[in-house]
Design an enzyme around this catalytic site. Structure first.
Site, short mmCIF file in Angstrom:
data_model
loop_
_atom_site.label_atom_id
_atom_site.label_comp_id
_atom_site.label_asym_id
_atom_site.label_seq_id
_atom_site.Cartn_x
_atom_site.Cartn_y
_atom_site.Cartn_z
N LYS A 22 0.80 -1.21 -0.16
CA LYS A 22 0.09 -0.03 0.08
C LYS A 22 0.82 1.32 0.04
CE LYS A 22 -2.06 1.64 3.85
NZ LYS A 22 -1.63 3.10 4.11
N ASN A 23 1.68 1.32 0.81
CA ASN A 23 2.48 2.41 1.18
C ASN A 23 3.39 3.03 -0.03
OD1 ASN A 23 1.24 3.06 3.56
ND2 ASN A 23 2.65 2.52 4.90
N ARG A 93 -4.45 10.55 4.16
CA ARG A 93 -3.44 11.39 4.28
C ARG A 93 -2.37 11.24 3.26
NH1 ARG A 93 -0.26 14.35 8.16
NH2 ARG A 93 1.82 13.60 7.87
N CYS A 117 -6.23 7.92 8.65
CA CYS A 117 -6.39 7.50 9.98
C CYS A 117 -6.42 8.45 10.94
CB CYS A 117 -5.59 6.33 10.18
SG CYS A 117 -6.01 4.88 9.20
N ARG A 122 -0.05 14.20 13.56
CA ARG A 122 0.63 14.15 12.21
C ARG A 122 0.68 15.51 11.38
NH1 ARG A 122 -1.78 8.64 9.50
NH2 ARG A 122 0.16 8.59 8.74
N ASP A 125 5.07 19.78 9.06
CA ASP A 125 6.10 20.96 9.02
C ASP A 125 7.34 20.65 8.23
OD1 ASP A 125 6.28 19.10 11.32
OD2 ASP A 125 8.04 20.16 12.08
N ASP A 306 2.99 0.30 12.21
CA ASP A 306 2.01 -0.15 11.68
C ASP A 306 1.85 -1.66 12.02
OD1 ASP A 306 1.43 2.15 10.34
OD2 ASP A 306 2.16 1.40 8.39
N ARG A 398 -9.08 0.14 3.55
CA ARG A 398 -8.31 0.98 3.08
C ARG A 398 -6.91 0.55 2.66
NH1 ARG A 398 -6.76 5.87 6.89
NH2 ARG A 398 -5.12 5.77 5.08
#
Ligand code: UD1
Length: 417
Positions: A22-23, A93, A117, A122, A125, A306, A398
């Site tokens: 996924k990521n 996100r 999520c 989160r 910056d 995770d 998701r």
């Protein structure tokens, strides 16, 4: 709103093929904006985060076509609609990963502060700091991030914390900047290496991904190409923990065992048998006496945040006291309350959870509060006596492709209603 209904008590047995990460997919899809020709991606997981990001990119003018179940074609436009729609962005996100590619390729970006999520504050910056260092003008007004720039200029960026998203955004922005960019204290996650390999396959020059010092030589534009996404280490890890928690035996196919070393080490410490080959992992917990363990989440190669919730579910019935310290996201213990509804004994104090193993869990009505909390509840339900009903399943959708068929093939009693 759909629910998952699980009748627990069946040890998981069999083989399961792990889907694409996924990521890595989310970052790579955003990275496809840098290419002037068609990009084809293999091993893309069919999960709602990917679908939402594709929808957002579609509204920006990107041509998206599925060529097969896990194969996608993307073609970015010459000019872009720079306003990503709020209704979609707020659900994801990772839509913040569009900022770097949009700014560097099109000179402008406008997206609402992303959602996703509910696992902590989160902030963004570090993303901002990096993009500003490269010459972008960034503003945040009434929840909308606005960025504009001419051609970006390579620069040195030191990240105060090795943020995965900020590292990815800066790499992508630097790919089309003028000259060299150096990222110090970069994140080292495998998904960053995958993004860099993808970008390099399109003609980028990214060196050092996987270490804390990444150097990027900016190019004029990237070409098209074809790339296969790595397997999802968190999906794999979730099945490993589910096998351990149900005292089953599961073989995971299509994995990169090296990416799972932090989890493998902890499972072995808990007395779970884990056998590793080149691209499979076999978890055998059929006859073990599991042992309590302590876990601290850390940036890669530390134990992944995770996987923390899933381990909490497993440890809830392991005799003795286990301690989990969460160092990445401050809100990631909300799942403890739900597992407690199933009979667990967990005390949370700030960033620390103390788990006293109980004899067993009982089925109950529970709700997912984020993606990995949802995965943890699935594991708790698979272990529990009787029936568990898990609400807010959209969080689980998701990040887990074909969860029910995969679990059913391992002998789980699971259905959606
Ligand atoms: C990514 C993963 C997520 C994983 C996380 C940590 C994606 C799409 N998501 O999220 O699954 O849990 O890495 O491995 O890849 N931070 C700042 N300022 C910033 C950015 C981050 O202070 O500008 C802080 C965050 O609040 C958090 C920590 O850094 O405490 C880690 O965040 P980060 O590594 O950026 O996570 P994500 O990229 O959002």
């Amino acid at each position: 709103m759909s629910k998952l209904i699980i009748t627990g008590g069946q040890p998981l047995h069999g083989k399961v093929k792990v889907s694409g990460a996924k990521n890595a997919s989310l970052a790579i899809l955003c990275g496809a904006l840098l290419a002037e020709d068609e990009v084809v991606l293999d091993n893309v997981p069919d999960i709602s985060d990917v679908r939402i990001l594709l929808e957002i990119m579609g509204t920006m003018g990107v041509k998206v076509r599925w060529l097969g179940e896990e194969t996608l074609s993307l073609r970015s436009p010459k000019n872009i609609e720079d306003e990503a729609p709020y209704e979609l962005v707020k659900q994801l996100r990772a839509s913040n990963l569009l900022l770097g590619p949009m700014l560097t390729r099109y000179g402008k970006a406008s997206i609402s502060l992303p959602g996703g999520c509910n696992i902590g504050i989160r902030p963004m910056d570090l993303h901002f700091k990096g993009l500003i260092n490269l010459g972008a003008e960034m503003n945040l007004e009434r929840g909308i991030i606005q960025g504009k720039t001419g051609r970006l200029t390579g620069s040195r960026v030191y990240l105060d914390f090795p943020s995965v998203g900020a590292t990815e955004n800066i790499i992508m922005a630097a790919c089309l900047a003028d000259g060299q960019t150096v990222i110090e204290n970069a994140a080292k996650e495998p998904e960053i290496v995958d993004l860099a390999n993808f970008l390099n396959a399109l003609g980028a020059k990214v060196r050092g991904a996987g270490t804390d010092l990444i150097k990027i030589e900016g190019q004029h534009l990237l070409k098209g190409g074809r790339y296969t996404i790595i397997p999802d280490r968190i999906e794999a890890g979730t099945f490993m923990v589910a096998a351990a928690a149900t005292r089953g035996k599961v073989i995971l196919e299509s994995v990169i065992p090296r990416h799972l070393e932090p989890l493998t080490a902890k499972l072995r410490e808990a007395n779970v048998e884990v056998e590793v080959s080149e691209d499979t992992i076999c978890v055998n917990a059929a006859n073990i006496e599991a042992k309590s363990i302590d876990i601290k989440t850390m940036p890669y190669p530390g134990f992944p945040t995770d996987m923390q919730s899933q381990m909490m579910a497993f440890l809830s019935t392991v005799p003795g006291t286990s301690i989990i310290v969460e160092n990445i996201f401050e809100n990631r213990f909300r799942v403890a309350d739900e597992i407690k509804r199933m009979g667990a004994n967990i005390k949370v104090e700030g960033r620390m959870a103390v788990i006293e193993g109980v004899a067993s869990l009982q089925g109950a009505k529970v709700k997912a509060s984020d993606l990995r909390a949802g995965a943890a509840l699935v594991i708790a339900a698979l272990m529990a006596k009787g029936e568990t009903e898990i609400g807010d399943v959209h969080y689980i959708d998701r990040g887990y492709a074909n969860l029910e068929p995969k679990l059913t093939s391992l002998g789980a009693l699971i259905r959606r209603s």
